[in-house]
Design a protein around this motif. Structure first.
Motif, mmCIF file in Angstrom:
data_model
loop_
_atom_site.group_PDB
_atom_site.id
_atom_site.type_symbol
_atom_site.label_atom_id
_atom_site.label_comp_id
_atom_site.label_asym_id
_atom_site.label_seq_id
_atom_site.Cartn_x
_atom_site.Cartn_y
_atom_site.Cartn_z
ATOM 1 N N GLN A 1 0.804 -1.212 0.000
ATOM 2 C CA GLN A 1 0.000 0.000 0.000
ATOM 3 C C GLN A 1 0.837 1.263 0.000
ATOM 4 N N LEU A 2 2.116 1.146 0.341
ATOM 5 C CA LEU A 2 3.008 2.289 0.337
ATOM 6 C C LEU A 2 4.109 2.061 -0.689
ATOM 7 N N GLN A 3 4.374 3.069 -1.497
ATOM 8 C CA GLN A 3 5.391 2.966 -2.541
ATOM 9 C C GLN A 3 6.284 4.189 -2.468
ATOM 10 N N ALA A 4 7.521 3.975 -2.040
ATOM 11 C CA ALA A 4 8.465 5.085 -1.911
ATOM 12 C C ALA A 4 9.287 5.236 -3.175
ATOM 13 N N SER A 5 9.672 6.481 -3.463
ATOM 14 C CA SER A 5 10.495 6.755 -4.630
ATOM 15 C C SER A 5 11.245 8.065 -4.409
ATOM 16 N N GLY A 6 12.189 8.341 -5.302
ATOM 17 C CA GLY A 6 12.884 9.615 -5.275
ATOM 18 C C GLY A 6 14.316 9.572 -4.780
ATOM 19 N N GLY A 7 14.763 8.413 -4.322
ATOM 20 C CA GLY A 7 16.138 8.308 -3.858
ATOM 21 C C GLY A 7 17.123 8.420 -5.010
ATOM 22 N N GLY A 8 18.389 8.562 -4.654
ATOM 23 C CA GLY A 8 19.416 8.668 -5.669
ATOM 24 C C GLY A 8 20.727 9.117 -5.072
ATOM 25 N N LEU A 9 21.651 9.474 -5.943
ATOM 26 C CA LEU A 9 22.974 9.929 -5.546
ATOM 27 C C LEU A 9 23.020 11.451 -5.650
ATOM 28 N N VAL A 10 23.496 12.086 -4.590
ATOM 29 C CA VAL A 10 23.567 13.542 -4.569
ATOM 30 C C VAL A 10 24.838 13.949 -3.824
ATOM 31 N N GLN A 11 25.382 15.077 -4.191
ATOM 32 C CA GLN A 11 26.558 15.582 -3.499
ATOM 33 C C GLN A 11 26.169 16.242 -2.180
ATOM 34 N N ALA A 12 27.097 16.253 -1.272
ATOM 35 C CA ALA A 12 26.866 16.926 0.007
ATOM 36 C C ALA A 12 26.466 18.383 -0.243
ATOM 37 N N GLY A 13 25.459 18.816 0.509
ATOM 38 C CA GLY A 13 24.937 20.159 0.326
ATOM 39 C C GLY A 13 23.760 20.224 -0.621
ATOM 40 N N GLY A 14 23.525 19.141 -1.339
ATOM 41 C CA GLY A 14 22.439 19.104 -2.305
ATOM 42 C C GLY A 14 21.099 18.778 -1.678
ATOM 43 N N SER A 15 20.102 18.615 -2.561
ATOM 44 C CA SER A 15 18.729 18.372 -2.117
ATOM 45 C C SER A 15 18.120 17.203 -2.879
ATOM 46 N N LEU A 16 17.170 16.569 -2.243
ATOM 47 C CA LEU A 16 16.361 15.511 -2.861
ATOM 48 C C LEU A 16 14.978 15.585 -2.260
ATOM 49 N N ARG A 17 13.987 15.134 -3.024
ATOM 50 C CA ARG A 17 12.645 15.014 -2.477
ATOM 51 C C ARG A 17 12.176 13.575 -2.649
ATOM 52 N N LEU A 18 11.860 12.946 -1.546
ATOM 53 C CA LEU A 18 11.309 11.605 -1.558
ATOM 54 C C LEU A 18 9.785 11.679 -1.588
ATOM 55 N N SER A 19 9.193 10.716 -2.259
ATOM 56 C CA SER A 19 7.740 10.620 -2.326
ATOM 57 C C SER A 19 7.304 9.241 -1.859
ATOM 58 N N CYS A 20 6.104 9.181 -1.325
ATOM 59 C CA CYS A 20 5.536 7.903 -0.885
ATOM 60 C C CYS A 20 4.053 7.926 -1.197
ATOM 61 N N SER A 21 3.673 7.136 -2.185
ATOM 62 C CA SER A 21 2.256 7.067 -2.542
ATOM 63 C C SER A 21 1.562 6.055 -1.649
ATOM 64 N N PHE A 22 0.349 6.371 -1.263
ATOM 65 C CA PHE A 22 -0.405 5.569 -0.299
ATOM 66 C C PHE A 22 -1.728 5.175 -0.924
ATOM 67 N N SER A 23 -1.935 3.895 -1.114
ATOM 68 C CA SER A 23 -3.182 3.422 -1.701
ATOM 69 C C SER A 23 -4.088 2.915 -0.592
ATOM 70 N N GLY A 24 -5.364 2.932 -0.836
ATOM 71 C CA GLY A 24 -6.315 2.494 0.172
ATOM 72 C C GLY A 24 -6.984 3.690 0.812
ATOM 73 N N ARG A 25 -7.148 3.655 2.109
ATOM 74 C CA ARG A 25 -7.794 4.744 2.805
ATOM 75 C C ARG A 25 -6.969 6.021 2.672
ATOM 76 N N THR A 26 -7.641 7.142 2.791
ATOM 77 C CA THR A 26 -6.952 8.407 2.643
ATOM 78 C C THR A 26 -5.833 8.544 3.680
ATOM 79 N N SER A 27 -4.716 9.063 3.224
ATOM 80 C CA SER A 27 -3.543 9.141 4.090
ATOM 81 C C SER A 27 -3.762 10.064 5.273
ATOM 82 N N SER A 28 -4.688 11.008 5.166
ATOM 83 C CA SER A 28 -4.912 11.931 6.273
ATOM 84 C C SER A 28 -5.530 11.232 7.477
ATOM 85 N N SER A 29 -6.002 9.996 7.303
ATOM 86 C CA SER A 29 -6.549 9.226 8.419
ATOM 87 C C SER A 29 -5.444 8.594 9.248
ATOM 88 N N TYR A 30 -4.228 8.636 8.743
ATOM 89 C CA TYR A 30 -3.110 7.955 9.364
ATOM 90 C C TYR A 30 -2.036 8.941 9.805
#
Length: 123
Positions: A1-30
């Motif tokens: 029900q949870l699917q994470a993505s967005g990882g990778g290789l980055v240099q120190a000082g850099g930025s990344l954004r991870l995402s996690c899609s949630f299927s089933g009941r609305t995530s705001s319930s959790y």
């Protein structure tokens, strides 16, 4: 029900954004959170967002990472900035429907887990 993505290789000082899609009941319930596990180490709490929207962070990432969620897209995010080599780990998203506030930083309190996404920060 949870699917994470967005990882990778980055240099120190850099930025990344991870995402996690949630299927089933609305995530705001959790309560939803991010944990990470570096090689040879235990899984550590990174950040969480309470059902009501309050956010919590570990001291190691406070001020550098931001957790948020999009209720329409049913997706959890972790915006990571000023990354350091010690942030290198597999990052897991997690969700729990009956977590009490005092356990929000405890991995065993979460019932649902994504598969993890690897973040590598080079120096």
């Amino acid at each position: 029900q949870l699917q994470a993505s967005g990882g990778g290789l980055v240099q120190a000082g850099g930025s990344l954004r991870l995402s996690c899609s949630f299927s089933g009941r609305t995530s705001s319930s959790y309560t939803m959170g991010w944990f990470r596990q570096a090689p040879g180490k235990e899984r550590d709490f990174v950040a969480a967002i309470w059902r009501g929207g309050t956010t919590y962070y570990s001291d190691a990432v406070k001020g550098r990472f931001t957790i948020s969620r999009d209720k329409v897209k049913n997706t959890l995010y972790l915006q990571m900035s000023s990354l350091k080599p010690e942030d290198t780990a597999v990052y897991y998203c997690a969700a729990g429907g009956t977590i009490i506030l005092s356990s929000i930083r405890v991995s065993d309190a979460y019932h649902y887990w994504g598969q993890g996404t690897l973040v590598t920060v080079s120096s």
